[in-house]
Design an enzyme around this catalytic site. Structure first.
Site, PDB file in Angstrom:
ATOM      1  N   ASP A 134     -21.890   3.800  -3.044  1.00 24.65           N
ATOM      2  CA  ASP A 134     -22.069   4.988  -2.217  1.00 24.65           C
ATOM      3  C   ASP A 134     -21.923   6.270  -3.038  1.00 24.65           C
ATOM      4  O   ASP A 134     -21.084   7.122  -2.755  1.00 24.65           O
ATOM      5  CB  ASP A 134     -21.068   4.963  -1.050  1.00 24.65           C
ATOM      6  CG  ASP A 134     -21.337   6.074  -0.042  1.00 24.65           C
ATOM      7  OD1 ASP A 134     -22.509   6.448   0.124  1.00 24.65           O
ATOM      8  OD2 ASP A 134     -20.364   6.565   0.567  1.00 24.65           O
TER       9      ASP A 134
ATOM     10  N   GLU B 207      -7.811   3.215  -1.966  1.00 23.40           N
ATOM     11  CA  GLU B 207      -8.706   4.123  -1.251  1.00 23.40           C
ATOM     12  C   GLU B 207      -8.308   4.143   0.214  1.00 23.40           C
ATOM     13  O   GLU B 207      -7.978   3.106   0.789  1.00 23.40           O
ATOM     14  CB  GLU B 207     -10.180   3.686  -1.334  1.00 23.40           C
ATOM     15  CG  GLU B 207     -10.866   3.887  -2.659  1.00 23.40           C
ATOM     16  CD  GLU B 207     -12.353   3.511  -2.607  1.00 23.40           C
ATOM     17  OE1 GLU B 207     -12.957   3.619  -1.487  1.00 23.40           O
ATOM     18  OE2 GLU B 207     -12.901   3.117  -3.642  1.00 23.40           O
TER      19      GLU B 207
ATOM     20  N   GLU C  21     -14.529  -3.109  -5.357  1.00 27.99           N
ATOM     21  CA  GLU C  21     -15.092  -3.719  -4.147  1.00 27.99           C
ATOM     22  C   GLU C  21     -16.189  -4.751  -4.443  1.00 27.99           C
ATOM     23  O   GLU C  21     -17.269  -4.701  -3.853  1.00 27.99           O
ATOM     24  CB  GLU C  21     -15.606  -2.652  -3.187  1.00 27.99           C
ATOM     25  CG  GLU C  21     -14.508  -1.762  -2.635  1.00 27.99           C
ATOM     26  CD  GLU C  21     -14.997  -0.792  -1.561  1.00 27.99           C
ATOM     27  OE1 GLU C  21     -16.223  -0.698  -1.345  1.00 27.99           O
ATOM     28  OE2 GLU C  21     -14.147  -0.118  -0.947  1.00 27.99           O
TER      29      GLU C  21
ATOM     30  N   TYR D   7     -10.383   1.506   5.379  1.00 27.37           N
ATOM     31  CA  TYR D   7     -10.822   2.694   6.112  1.00 27.37           C
ATOM     32  C   TYR D   7     -10.658   2.471   7.611  1.00 27.37           C
ATOM     33  O   TYR D   7     -11.612   2.541   8.384  1.00 27.37           O
ATOM     34  CB  TYR D   7     -12.281   3.019   5.757  1.00 27.37           C
ATOM     35  CG  TYR D   7     -12.428   3.561   4.362  1.00 27.37           C
ATOM     36  CD1 TYR D   7     -12.246   4.918   4.092  1.00 27.37           C
ATOM     37  CD2 TYR D   7     -12.713   2.720   3.290  1.00 27.37           C
ATOM     38  CE1 TYR D   7     -12.352   5.424   2.808  1.00 27.37           C
ATOM     39  CE2 TYR D   7     -12.818   3.213   1.999  1.00 27.37           C
ATOM     40  CZ  TYR D   7     -12.639   4.564   1.771  1.00 27.37           C
ATOM     41  OH  TYR D   7     -12.738   5.057   0.497  1.00 27.37           O
TER      42      TYR D   7
END
Length: 575
Positions: free
Chosen positions: A130, A463, A374, A427
């Protein structure tokens, strides 16, 4: 086209901004007469970074080829510039930014074959990360010289024995087997505190000043200077070479519940970053870099991860000088396809780690290597892949722990058994249960407990975050408002404050600043999870983190020294 910079945002050509394929750089350079006439001088061309696959010619002669967009490479061009009457040379660099399943990062090319909808030969580059795939010559291109017998490499590892600092050094020399080496270690006042001879040895420094992280010591980031002087006899006579290397004396260790620097518990409170800014893209820029470091210090951040690729060498040098701790990450982001776990991919990944360790091994600020971000570490080949990759990295540098950053389920992750520290991205209330801040605490606490119960290793929240558009306000908080971003972070902090008393050893916000991504319906001019805008202006979350990080720093200083903490408490934002 300016160098260094990404080529994508400099012009007004829409095709160039998203171009995939070969681009060509060329420049004519006039060399000093000594370089072209003195055969005892070695002339080297050094490319700081070329994204992604680069081929280099000098005066039309192929001199180098390199795969990988974030690490330096060089070529000895002495014979080409010293073989004729010309005092100039033409440097040509071709760069291809195409990503395949076997590059780092990986990608795929999708050919659109329906000519009723797409032009003939039309294709798009697809990626599984991303951020925008900026391309070009992102770091300086240099010419430099050495003698024909020269210092090729220095490796330094440090230790501490009570109050004595230990500096083990190894010096590699090329060009001759007949040479002498003198090694001196100087303190910041220029005083020689230890000295030795030969290509390998140990320097002992009584009452050594240790390299401490920012906000962990009254005098952080103490650097000595290791001076190496080479003298050699060659057929052309005596030659000499000299190199000065900054050295920080410090130790790093990991226990079942703690990350230790100089034997003291260290808690990462910092950020994830990107090399990203308006116009210059990923191109190196000194004013931008210094601004970012001033913001890090203002924030009270003591660490960052080089997400998701190695950053410029100048970044690492400033981290050494300011005491900003670094988790140094390879470009292994988006490894999600089965073919990206092939032997071809693994061999390239091993080579990248060799280049990264060689470049950054002597930086005291670098305390841990991260081999990937990831990956699909639940795929069957991932176990062997990461076992091999992490073992190789440890063999290259036994002095530092190794990790990769996961977002896989703790039960399914096949690479986690091989890391020293569990780094987890999550997240909650953003990519799922979006809008429901009330579920974060239970989700996060459960995740931490599952990981620790399974692996008994310290954990970093590597994160977490939420997007916000600067100036968007909603109360009660709604997604993309500054209030929602701040509220989400506050929910995470409640759990982090519980678990850091036990086995959580760090938190790194995603992200330091807004950054550019590929175009999609989910991204409005890039990713907006920054606590600063892309122009480095603070959102509400930046002030929240500033208050938190200085509080954490005060706690650390209090535990290390009550007297030193009093100084910080009286003046919490002074440097």
């Amino acid at each position: 086209m300016p160098v260094p910079s990404s080529f994508n945002d400099v012009g007004q050509d829409r095709q160039l901004r998203g171009f995939v394929g070969w681009v060509w750089y060329e420049r004519e350079v006039t060399l000093p007469q000594r370089w072209t006439q003195d055969l005892g001088t070695r002339v080297v061309l050094r490319i700081g970074s070329a994204h992604y696959h680069a081929i280099v010619w000098v005066n039309g002669v192929h001199v180098a080829e390199h795969e990988g967009g974030h690490l330096p490479f060089e070529a000895d061009i002495s014979k080409l510039v010293q073989s004729g009457p010309l005092a100039s040379c033409r440097i040509t660099i071709a760069i291809n930014n195409t990503l395949t399943p076997h590059t780092l990062p990986p990608g795929t090319i999708l050919h659109k074959t329906d000519i009723s909808k797409y032009p003939k030969g039309y294709f798009v580059q697809n990626t599984n990360f991303d951020f925008f795939n900026y391309a070009g010559l992102h770091r300086p291109v240099l010419l430099y010289t050495t003698p024909t017998t020269y210092i090729d490499d220095i490796t330094v590892t440090t230790g501490v024995d009570q109050d004595t600092g230990l500096v083990d050094y190894q010096v590699s020399v090329q060009g001759s087997e007949y040479f002498q080496l003198e090694v001196r270690l100087l303190d910041q006042e220029g005083k020689v505190v230890a000295q030795g001879t030969g290509g390998r040895g140990q320097l002992q420094v009584p009452n050594a000043h240790l390299w401490w992280p920012y906000l962990m010591h009254e005098h952080p980031a103490y650097l000595y200077s290791l001076e190496v002087r080479l003298t050699a006899q060659t057929a052309a006579g005596a030659v000499s070479d000299f190199y000065a290397l900054p050295v920080g004396i410090r130790t790093v260790a990991v226990t079942e519940r703690r990350f230790l620097i100089n034997g003291k518990p260290f808690y990462f409170h910092g950020v994830n970053k990107h090399e990203d800014a308006d116009i210059r893209g990923r191109g190196f820029d000194w004013p931008l870099l210094v601004k970012d470091f001033n913001l890090l210090r203002w924030l009270g951040a003591n660490a960052f991860r080089t997400s998701h690729y190695p950053y410029a060498e100048e970044v690492m040098q400033l981290c050494d000088r300011y005491g900003i701790v670094v988790i140094d990450e390879s470009p292994g982001v988006g490894i999600v396809l089965a073919q990206s776990y092939s032997n071809e991919s693994l061999q390239h990944h091993l080579q990248v780690m060799e280049e990264l360790v060689r470049r950054d091994k002597n930086h005291p600020a670098v305390v841990m290597w991260s081999v990937a971000n990831e990956p699909a570490s639940f795929l069957k080949p991932a176990g062997y892949y990461f076992k091999t990759l992490i073992a190789h990295t440890k063999a290259l540098d036994p002095s530092r722990p190794v990790t990769f950053v996961t977002n896989s389920n703790y039960e399914a992750d096949l690479g986690a058994p091989y890391v020293d520290v569990i780094c987890v991205n999550s997240y909650y209330s953003w990519y799922h249960d979006y809008g429901h801040l009330e579920v974060i605490q239970l989700h996060l606490a459960t995740e931490f407990e599952n990981w620790y119960r399974t692996y008994q290793k310290p954990i970093i929240q590597s994160e977490y975050g939420a997007g916000s558009i600067a100036g968007f306000h909603q109360d009660p908080p709604l997604m993309f408002s500054e209030e929602y971003q701040k509220g989400l972070l506050e929910q995470y902090h409640l759990v982090l404050d519980q678990k850091r008393k036990d086995y959580v050893v760090g938190e790194l916000i995603w992200n330091f600043a807004d950054f550019m991504t590929d175009q999609s319906p989910q991204r409005v001019l890039g990713n907006k999870k920054g606590i600063f805008t892309r122009q480095r202006q603070p959102k509400a979350a930046a002030f929240l983190l500033r208050e938190r990080y200085w509080k954490l720093a005060n706690e650390t200083m209090y535990h290390l020294s009550a007297a030193k903490s009093q100084c910080l408490e009286n003046s919490p934002f002074s440097f």
